[in-house]
Motif scaffolding. Structure first.
Motif, PDB file in Angstrom:
ATOM      1  N   MET A 154      -0.105 -88.402   1.077  1.00  0.00           N
ATOM      2  CA  MET A 154      -1.055 -88.184   0.000  1.00  0.00           C
ATOM      3  C   MET A 154      -0.696 -86.956  -0.829  1.00  0.00           C
ATOM      4  O   MET A 154       0.032 -86.078  -0.379  1.00  0.00           O
ATOM      5  N   THR A 155      -1.221 -86.886  -2.047  1.00  0.00           N
ATOM      6  CA  THR A 155      -0.881 -85.818  -2.981  1.00  0.00           C
ATOM      7  C   THR A 155      -1.549 -84.499  -2.598  1.00  0.00           C
ATOM      8  O   THR A 155      -2.412 -84.458  -1.719  1.00  0.00           O
ATOM      9  N   VAL A 156      -1.169 -83.436  -3.291  1.00  0.00           N
ATOM     10  CA  VAL A 156      -1.680 -82.088  -3.019  1.00  0.00           C
ATOM     11  C   VAL A 156      -3.206 -82.025  -3.126  1.00  0.00           C
ATOM     12  O   VAL A 156      -3.868 -81.381  -2.317  1.00  0.00           O
ATOM     13  N   LEU A 157      -3.773 -82.701  -4.106  1.00  0.00           N
ATOM     14  CA  LEU A 157      -5.211 -82.625  -4.348  1.00  0.00           C
ATOM     15  C   LEU A 157      -6.024 -83.592  -3.490  1.00  0.00           C
ATOM     16  O   LEU A 157      -7.244 -83.502  -3.450  1.00  0.00           O
ATOM     17  N   SER A 158      -5.364 -84.520  -2.825  1.00  0.00           N
ATOM     18  CA  SER A 158      -6.074 -85.617  -2.176  1.00  0.00           C
ATOM     19  C   SER A 158      -6.599 -85.277  -0.784  1.00  0.00           C
ATOM     20  O   SER A 158      -5.946 -84.582  -0.004  1.00  0.00           O
TER      21      SER A 158
END
Length: 392
Positions: free
Chosen positions: A194-198
């Protein structure tokens, strides 16, 4: 002779068709979209599904807007209150008032957020006090909304072209320059990272619900379209406008998602309020593209607020003018009535923006989505099934 005449008619119809499509575009793609924050919140944070779910979101958006506009055209309901009273039938005494609440939530969230976003961006660019920046935003919104739907539609067309050009100018060079990072991000997402913000798992169910919830709160703005149906002379114009909506909206969203994937795993994203700026800083042309992004955010914010405020102003002015018997009195006092209601609702959104309650505004979008589910989505679906599309 007949060929020349048909060509002239087509030329006259095209601005209206594109104008309606662009009103829908500028209503959906405001400052939150231009900054990239909304794209991450509802799509990229849910993993690889972000590449395909815009098809569903924008397909539903164009379809439901088409249905609402076709009904408004056939039944001559050119503001959301007259539409509601006709559409809800026997339940109008309850449902029409519930939708009034839904629209006020939209004014209090989306319009106030537009003021706050535009004001904050101008403050960052100029260093002027925040309240003065929001006054500048308010002045633009008031002047555009004051002169009615024709001016709003022309303004939406102009702003849409500028926003689309701006997105292409910002995103295409950065997609080319950061293509390797985009491919890498797609691979990592496909692998379940998953991405940094997720904070999500990457499962399809939550991704689908997030995309549908995004559609729900965007559906609340379908009511801003009814006023633009009045000049329509052929339902085929509405059909073409819906196709134009889908093409413009899907292209803009998909282009933004692909571009923003370049920075999905960049650490700086965790503290950034404007993801698009991070994209430019990591890519090419930061000195030139940063002001362009700021301009896109301001234009997007103004266009969204104009469309929404114009919708409720039309509803109020029509309600007043239905009680005036004399056509001369209606015409002579129309601009003054427009000015009074435009001032009231512009000030309301401006006042809410002064609190800076962006967390409340953010939560307001979820509430707006659920309100639209109850007052629009479910009634629309029931109406489609019950009437078998015979009332449009």
């Amino acid at each position: 002779m007949s060929t020349k005449r048909s060509i002239l008619v087509d030329k006259n119809k095209m601005p209206l068709v594109m104008g309606m499509a662009f009103v829908a575009f500028t209503t959906q793609f405001g400052g939150g979209f231009a900054s990239g924050a909304q794209i991450y919140q509802y799509f990229i944070n849910y993993g690889i599904w972000c590449l395909v779910l815009p098809l569903l979101t924008q397909g539903l958006y164009a379809f439901f807007f088409w249905y609402g506009m076709r009904y408004a055209y056939k039944h001559k309901t050119y503001d959301y209150r007259s539409f509601s009273d006709s559409f809800y039938g026997k339940t109008r005494h309850v449902m029409s008032n519930l939708y009034e609440v839904c629209y006020l939530i939209m004014i209090g969230t989306a319009s106030a957020a537009a003021f706050a976003t535009g004001g904050s961006t101008i403050q960052t660019l100029t260093g002027m006090p925040y309240w003065l920046c929001t006054v500048i935003v308010a002045a633009f919104i008031f002047l555009i909304a004051l002169f009615g739907t024709g001016v709003v539609r022309k303004c939406a067309s102009t702003l849409s072209v500028l926003i689309i050009i701006g997105l292409v100018v910002v995103l295409v060079p950065n997609i080319i320059a950061q293509w390797d990072s985009i491919v890498s991000s797609v691979g990592r997402m496909a692998g379940g990272e998953m991405t940094v913000l997720s904070k999500e798992s990457g499962a399809f169910g939550p991704a689908l619900w997030s995309a549908v919830l995004y559609f729900f709160f965007q559906l609340a703005s379908v009511s801003v379209m009814y006023q633009h149906v009045e000049p329509v002379t052929d339902p085929k114009q509405i059909n073409k406008a819906a196709v134009g909506m889908f093409i413009c909206n899907f292209f803009a969203m998909e282009l933004s998602i692909v571009g923003l994937l370049a920075i999905s795993y960049v650490a700086e994203l965790a503290t950034a309020s404007v993801p698009m700026l991070v994209l430019v800083e990591k890519g090419v042309g930061a000195s030139v593209l940063t002001p362009i992004i700021s301009l896109l955010i301001i234009l997007g914010a103004i266009s969204t607020a104009v469309n929404m405020i114009s919708g409720i102003v039309t509803r109020c002015v029509n309600a007043v003018e239905r009680r005036i018997a004399s056509p001369e009195k209606k015409k002579s006092g129309h601009l003054a009535r427009n000015a009074v209601f435009t001032l009231i609702f512009t000030f309301l959104a401006f006042a809410i923006a002064q609190f800076g309650l962006m967390a409340v505004v953010s939560k307001g979008y979820s509430y707006l989505g659920y309100a639209a589910l109850i007052t629009l989505f479910i009634p629309f679906v029931i109406h489609m099934i019950r009437t078998k599309f015979k009332e449009i």
